[in-house]
Motif scaffolding. Sequence first.
Motif, PDB file in Angstrom:
ATOM      1  N   THR A  61      15.315  28.380  75.622  1.00 34.13           N
ATOM      2  CA  THR A  61      14.095  29.175  75.799  1.00 34.13           C
ATOM      3  C   THR A  61      14.115  30.417  74.917  1.00 34.13           C
ATOM      4  N   ALA A  62      15.266  31.098  74.853  1.00 35.64           N
ATOM      5  CA  ALA A  62      15.378  32.304  74.032  1.00 35.64           C
ATOM      6  C   ALA A  62      15.110  31.983  72.565  1.00 35.64           C
ATOM      7  N   PHE A  63      15.629  30.864  72.092  1.00 39.92           N
ATOM      8  CA  PHE A  63      15.436  30.500  70.686  1.00 39.92           C
ATOM      9  C   PHE A  63      13.963  30.183  70.397  1.00 39.92           C
ATOM     10  N   ILE A  91      22.535  32.307  66.460  1.00 38.07           N
ATOM     11  CA  ILE A  91      23.900  32.540  66.944  1.00 38.07           C
ATOM     12  C   ILE A  91      23.890  32.826  68.444  1.00 38.07           C
ATOM     13  N   LEU A  92      22.994  33.726  68.870  1.00 36.24           N
ATOM     14  CA  LEU A  92      22.939  34.120  70.270  1.00 36.24           C
ATOM     15  C   LEU A  92      22.544  32.954  71.171  1.00 36.24           C
ATOM     16  N   SER A  93      21.565  32.166  70.748  1.00 40.21           N
ATOM     17  CA  SER A  93      21.119  31.021  71.551  1.00 40.21           C
ATOM     18  C   SER A  93      22.246  30.016  71.736  1.00 40.21           C
ATOM     19  N   SER A  94      23.008  29.797  70.685  1.00 34.73           N
ATOM     20  CA  SER A  94      24.146  28.871  70.771  1.00 34.73           C
ATOM     21  C   SER A  94      25.200  29.402  71.741  1.00 34.73           C
ATOM     22  N   LEU A  95      25.487  30.702  71.644  1.00 35.29           N
ATOM     23  CA  LEU A  95      26.490  31.304  72.526  1.00 35.29           C
ATOM     24  C   LEU A  95      26.027  31.294  73.986  1.00 35.29           C
ATOM     25  N   LEU A  96      24.750  31.522  74.217  1.00 38.94           N
ATOM     26  CA  LEU A  96      24.218  31.471  75.587  1.00 38.94           C
ATOM     27  C   LEU A  96      24.333  30.072  76.168  1.00 38.94           C
ATOM     28  N   SER A  97      24.023  29.067  75.354  1.00 38.29           N
ATOM     29  CA  SER A  97      24.097  27.678  75.825  1.00 38.29           C
ATOM     30  C   SER A  97      25.535  27.283  76.148  1.00 38.29           C
ATOM     31  N   VAL A  98      26.468  27.676  75.277  1.00 31.02           N
ATOM     32  CA  VAL A  98      27.889  27.376  75.515  1.00 31.02           C
ATOM     33  C   VAL A  98      28.380  28.103  76.763  1.00 31.02           C
ATOM     34  N   GLY A  99      28.037  29.395  76.876  1.00 28.59           N
ATOM     35  CA  GLY A  99      28.467  30.180  78.028  1.00 28.59           C
ATOM     36  C   GLY A  99      27.920  29.644  79.333  1.00 28.59           C
ATOM     37  N   GLN A 100      26.669  29.209  79.321  1.00 34.28           N
ATOM     38  CA  GLN A 100      26.057  28.679  80.536  1.00 34.28           C
ATOM     39  C   GLN A 100      26.704  27.367  80.960  1.00 34.28           C
ATOM     40  N   ALA A 101      27.172  26.595  79.987  1.00 35.63           N
ATOM     41  CA  ALA A 101      27.853  25.336  80.299  1.00 35.63           C
ATOM     42  C   ALA A 101      29.248  25.584  80.883  1.00 35.63           C
TER      43      ALA A 101
END
Length: 288
Positions: A61-63, A91-101
């Motif tokens: 959603t952020a991306f 970069i941030l969207s990828s990190l958020l997705s990884v962190g949420q997983a």
Amino acid sequence: MITTSELLKEIKNFVFITIGLAIFAFGWTAFLIPNALTGGGVSGIAAIVYFATKTIPVGVTAFVLNLVLVVIAWKVLGRRFCINTMICTLILSSLLSVGQAIFKQPLVDDAFMCSMIGAGLAAFGVGMAINFGGNTGGTDIVALMIGKYRNISYGRVSFYSNIFIVASSYFIVHSVEKLVYSMVVMFVYTVISDVVIDGYRQSYQIMVFSKKNREIADKINNDLHRGATLIKSYGSYTKEESEILLIIAHKTDKVLITRIIKDIDDTAFISISKTYGVFGKNFDQLKL
């Protein structure tokens, strides 16, 4: 043609921007989102969407939202700003997705502590990213676009939009307690991010009244490789002409300069004040 030093500087900036965004994402995914807490900006909207759907990751959603805002702002804010924003957003969207997983449960059980720790980490991370030339897009883009055409301050637009986003979370989580904690998140985030950004750039104006000002200036020039200015003055009480030594210094140099002054003339009269902004050689660039 880019030089080696310029390339190394860009690489260093990119590394620190990435670290800052990683800290920002860690604060959100490890403390705020698992506790159904939100904050301002696009990340806050993305969190609300996730709370409502339980399926759409915050990073996605952020991306998408940032992509839409960048397309709208392309002509208004310029190509360079928009490209930089999209790189940081990716970069941030990828990190958020990884962190949420990774973080299915909050690292701390207490919701209030999560709001404080999560907001603090997110603020520190975004402050670091901004100090090295990055940004997280989002409501910043909206505020900058409005400010370009209307006499409305950036801070006011950001504040009102973030209040609206946080208040909207109540209709999804249906909890006054979570709403209050989310307000705490927004407050802590605002205060700490300002401290990190302003603290990193903090400079001081030092005025020295001494009969040994020339000796002090030479010592500062030779030992610290910093400039100083001698200003002609006239004492209204002594009725004598003298010189005031004016120095603009980074916070890292302040202690060294005051030590030099004390060593040369421990009776010197010194005035030290924080500056709002210093632009020019060895300081910030003026961006208009």
